[in-house]
Write a protein that holds these residues in place. Structure first.
Motif, PDB file in Angstrom:
ATOM      1  N   TYR A 101      49.100  51.780  19.159  1.00  0.00           N
ATOM      2  CA  TYR A 101      50.070  52.090  20.196  1.00  0.00           C
ATOM      3  C   TYR A 101      51.284  51.208  20.024  1.00  0.00           C
ATOM      4  O   TYR A 101      51.192  50.109  19.511  1.00  0.00           O
ATOM      5  N   ASP A 102      52.399  51.708  20.464  1.00  0.00           N
ATOM      6  CA  ASP A 102      53.662  50.983  20.381  1.00  0.00           C
ATOM      7  C   ASP A 102      54.100  50.603  21.794  1.00  0.00           C
ATOM      8  O   ASP A 102      54.434  51.486  22.598  1.00  0.00           O
ATOM      9  N   PRO A 103      54.119  49.311  22.134  1.00  0.00           N
ATOM     10  CA  PRO A 103      54.513  48.894  23.484  1.00  0.00           C
ATOM     11  C   PRO A 103      55.912  49.363  23.886  1.00  0.00           C
ATOM     12  O   PRO A 103      56.165  49.627  25.054  1.00  0.00           O
ATOM     13  N   HIS A 104      56.818  49.502  22.935  1.00  0.00           N
ATOM     14  CA  HIS A 104      58.163  49.985  23.244  1.00  0.00           C
ATOM     15  C   HIS A 104      58.116  51.448  23.697  1.00  0.00           C
ATOM     16  O   HIS A 104      58.806  51.844  24.638  1.00  0.00           O
ATOM     17  N   PHE A 105      57.286  52.242  23.024  1.00  0.00           N
ATOM     18  CA  PHE A 105      57.094  53.637  23.404  1.00  0.00           C
ATOM     19  C   PHE A 105      56.491  53.724  24.803  1.00  0.00           C
ATOM     20  O   PHE A 105      56.909  54.547  25.619  1.00  0.00           O
ATOM     21  N   VAL A 106      55.523  52.868  25.081  1.00  0.00           N
ATOM     22  CA  VAL A 106      54.869  52.856  26.390  1.00  0.00           C
ATOM     23  C   VAL A 106      55.889  52.549  27.489  1.00  0.00           C
ATOM     24  O   VAL A 106      55.935  53.225  28.521  1.00  0.00           O
ATOM     25  N   VAL A 107      56.720  51.549  27.269  1.00  0.00           N
ATOM     26  CA  VAL A 107      57.737  51.188  28.271  1.00  0.00           C
ATOM     27  C   VAL A 107      58.746  52.322  28.438  1.00  0.00           C
ATOM     28  O   VAL A 107      59.165  52.626  29.562  1.00  0.00           O
ATOM     29  N   GLU A 108      59.114  52.967  27.348  1.00  0.00           N
ATOM     30  CA  GLU A 108      60.039  54.105  27.423  1.00  0.00           C
ATOM     31  C   GLU A 108      59.456  55.196  28.320  1.00  0.00           C
ATOM     32  O   GLU A 108      60.143  55.747  29.184  1.00  0.00           O
ATOM     33  N   LYS A 109      58.188  55.500  28.138  1.00  0.00           N
ATOM     34  CA  LYS A 109      57.528  56.525  28.953  1.00  0.00           C
ATOM     35  C   LYS A 109      57.372  56.051  30.405  1.00  0.00           C
ATOM     36  O   LYS A 109      57.521  56.845  31.341  1.00  0.00           O
ATOM     37  N   LEU A 110      57.093  54.793  30.583  1.00  0.00           N
ATOM     38  CA  LEU A 110      56.954  54.236  31.929  1.00  0.00           C
ATOM     39  C   LEU A 110      58.276  54.348  32.693  1.00  0.00           C
ATOM     40  O   LEU A 110      58.290  54.712  33.875  1.00  0.00           O
ATOM     41  N   ILE A 111      59.368  54.073  32.031  1.00  0.00           N
ATOM     42  CA  ILE A 111      60.689  54.192  32.663  1.00  0.00           C
ATOM     43  C   ILE A 111      60.974  55.650  33.027  1.00  0.00           C
ATOM     44  O   ILE A 111      61.483  55.952  34.109  1.00  0.00           O
ATOM     45  N   LYS A 112      60.616  56.569  32.141  1.00  0.00           N
ATOM     46  CA  LYS A 112      60.828  57.994  32.407  1.00  0.00           C
ATOM     47  C   LYS A 112      59.992  58.448  33.608  1.00  0.00           C
ATOM     48  O   LYS A 112      60.502  59.137  34.500  1.00  0.00           O
ATOM     49  N   ILE A 113      58.746  58.067  33.644  1.00  0.00           N
ATOM     50  CA  ILE A 113      57.873  58.429  34.771  1.00  0.00           C
ATOM     51  C   ILE A 113      58.397  57.797  36.055  1.00  0.00           C
ATOM     52  O   ILE A 113      58.405  58.439  37.115  1.00  0.00           O
ATOM     53  N   SER A 114      58.838  56.573  35.975  1.00  0.00           N
ATOM     54  CA  SER A 114      59.378  55.884  37.146  1.00  0.00           C
ATOM     55  C   SER A 114      60.581  56.629  37.713  1.00  0.00           C
ATOM     56  O   SER A 114      60.705  56.806  38.931  1.00  0.00           O
ATOM     57  N   ALA A 115      61.465  57.088  36.847  1.00  0.00           N
ATOM     58  CA  ALA A 115      62.642  57.833  37.300  1.00  0.00           C
ATOM     59  C   ALA A 115      62.233  59.131  37.985  1.00  0.00           C
ATOM     60  O   ALA A 115      62.794  59.496  39.025  1.00  0.00           O
ATOM     61  N   GLN A 116      61.233  59.798  37.439  1.00  0.00           N
ATOM     62  CA  GLN A 116      60.759  61.046  38.035  1.00  0.00           C
ATOM     63  C   GLN A 116      60.127  60.799  39.407  1.00  0.00           C
ATOM     64  O   GLN A 116      60.356  61.564  40.348  1.00  0.00           O
ATOM     65  N   ILE A 117      59.353  59.741  39.517  1.00  0.00           N
ATOM     66  CA  ILE A 117      58.723  59.418  40.800  1.00  0.00           C
ATOM     67  C   ILE A 117      59.778  59.027  41.824  1.00  0.00           C
ATOM     68  O   ILE A 117      59.734  59.466  42.981  1.00  0.00           O
ATOM     69  N   LYS A 118      60.740  58.218  41.422  1.00  0.00           N
ATOM     70  CA  LYS A 118      61.807  57.820  42.350  1.00  0.00           C
ATOM     71  C   LYS A 118      62.603  59.033  42.825  1.00  0.00           C
ATOM     72  O   LYS A 118      62.958  59.126  44.006  1.00  0.00           O
ATOM     73  N   TYR A 119      62.873  59.963  41.937  1.00  0.00           N
ATOM     74  CA  TYR A 119      63.584  61.176  42.321  1.00  0.00           C
ATOM     75  C   TYR A 119      62.754  61.977  43.325  1.00  0.00           C
ATOM     76  O   TYR A 119      63.264  62.432  44.353  1.00  0.00           O
ATOM     77  N   HIS A 120      61.486  62.152  43.035  1.00  0.00           N
ATOM     78  CA  HIS A 120      60.588  62.880  43.934  1.00  0.00           C
ATOM     79  C   HIS A 120      60.569  62.231  45.321  1.00  0.00           C
ATOM     80  O   HIS A 120      60.699  62.915  46.337  1.00  0.00           O
ATOM     81  N   LEU A 121      60.430  60.921  45.351  1.00  0.00           N
ATOM     82  CA  LEU A 121      60.399  60.213  46.636  1.00  0.00           C
ATOM     83  C   LEU A 121      61.717  60.355  47.380  1.00  0.00           C
ATOM     84  O   LEU A 121      61.731  60.514  48.611  1.00  0.00           O
ATOM     85  N   SER A 122      62.828  60.309  46.662  1.00  0.00           N
ATOM     86  CA  SER A 122      64.125  60.443  47.334  1.00  0.00           C
ATOM     87  C   SER A 122      64.289  61.839  47.931  1.00  0.00           C
ATOM     88  O   SER A 122      64.869  61.987  49.012  1.00  0.00           O
ATOM     89  N   MET A 123      63.769  62.851  47.270  1.00  0.00           N
ATOM     90  CA  MET A 123      63.834  64.211  47.807  1.00  0.00           C
ATOM     91  C   MET A 123      62.967  64.336  49.061  1.00  0.00           C
ATOM     92  O   MET A 123      63.369  64.954  50.046  1.00  0.00           O
ATOM     93  N   GLU A 124      61.795  63.742  49.027  1.00  0.00           N
ATOM     94  CA  GLU A 124      60.952  63.746  50.223  1.00  0.00           C
ATOM     95  C   GLU A 124      61.648  63.027  51.372  1.00  0.00           C
ATOM     96  O   GLU A 124      61.661  63.525  52.500  1.00  0.00           O
ATOM     97  N   ASP A 125      62.207  61.870  51.075  1.00  0.00           N
ATOM     98  CA  ASP A 125      62.883  61.087  52.117  1.00  0.00           C
ATOM     99  C   ASP A 125      64.124  61.800  52.657  1.00  0.00           C
ATOM    100  O   ASP A 125      64.476  61.638  53.824  1.00  0.00           O
ATOM    101  N   ALA A 126      64.777  62.572  51.817  1.00  0.00           N
ATOM    102  CA  ALA A 126      65.994  63.258  52.246  1.00  0.00           C
ATOM    103  C   ALA A 126      65.724  64.571  52.974  1.00  0.00           C
ATOM    104  O   ALA A 126      66.493  64.947  53.863  1.00  0.00           O
ATOM    105  N   PHE A 127      64.624  65.238  52.637  1.00  0.00           N
ATOM    106  CA  PHE A 127      64.411  66.572  53.179  1.00  0.00           C
ATOM    107  C   PHE A 127      63.089  66.741  53.935  1.00  0.00           C
ATOM    108  O   PHE A 127      63.094  67.158  55.097  1.00  0.00           O
ATOM    109  N   ILE A 128      61.985  66.458  53.288  1.00  0.00           N
ATOM    110  CA  ILE A 128      60.674  66.735  53.887  1.00  0.00           C
ATOM    111  C   ILE A 128      60.433  65.895  55.137  1.00  0.00           C
ATOM    112  O   ILE A 128      60.109  66.428  56.208  1.00  0.00           O
ATOM    113  N   TYR A 129      60.558  64.587  55.007  1.00  0.00           N
ATOM    114  CA  TYR A 129      60.211  63.714  56.129  1.00  0.00           C
ATOM    115  C   TYR A 129      61.160  63.838  57.321  1.00  0.00           C
ATOM    116  O   TYR A 129      60.696  63.918  58.456  1.00  0.00           O
ATOM    117  N   PRO A 130      62.468  63.894  57.129  1.00  0.00           N
ATOM    118  CA  PRO A 130      63.332  64.048  58.304  1.00  0.00           C
ATOM    119  C   PRO A 130      63.075  65.349  59.069  1.00  0.00           C
ATOM    120  O   PRO A 130      62.997  65.348  60.298  1.00  0.00           O
TER     121      PRO A 130
END
Length: 107
Positions: A1-30
């Motif tokens: 395994y390549d730790p740089h590849f892992v971090v790259e994927k972790l950053i991508k997943i993090s961005a997707q989760i943050k986007y999902h949470l922001s959409m929930e906070d902006a629309f679903i929860y209010p």
């Protein structure tokens, strides 16, 4: 395994989760929290509050791992990843089972 590849994927997943949470906070929860349905309102408020520590833990997790640390502490990274993934899965399952059906039926 390549730790740089892992971090790259972790950053991508993090961005997707943050986007999902922001959409929930902006629309679903209010919308849910202002619903006339008491069950939906209470559940939405509780779930939004419950997400605060999960989101904080996920942010801390993402920020604490870099390629060098992953390379040196692979077992710890795997264990922490399993823990955070389990917390996110539990949360998603709860949303799918409890929140979204109410939202779909009411909003």
């Amino acid at each position: 395994y390549d730790p740089h590849f892992v971090v790259e994927k972790l950053i991508k997943i993090s961005a997707q989760i943050k986007y999902h949470l922001s959409m929930e906070d902006a629309f679903i929860y209010p919308k849910s929290a202002s619903s006339s349905n008491a069950d939906l309102k209470a559940l939405a408020v509780k779930m939004q509050e419950d997400m605060v520590p999960i989101s904080a833990a996920f942010g801390a997790y993402v920020n604490s791992w870099n390629p060098d640390r992953i390379g040196k502490e692979r077992a710890a990274f795997v264990a922490e990843t399993k823990g955070i993934a389990a917390a996110l899965k539990t949360r998603i399952d709860n949303e799918e089972k409890n929140l979204y059906p109410l939202v779909a039926n009411i909003l």
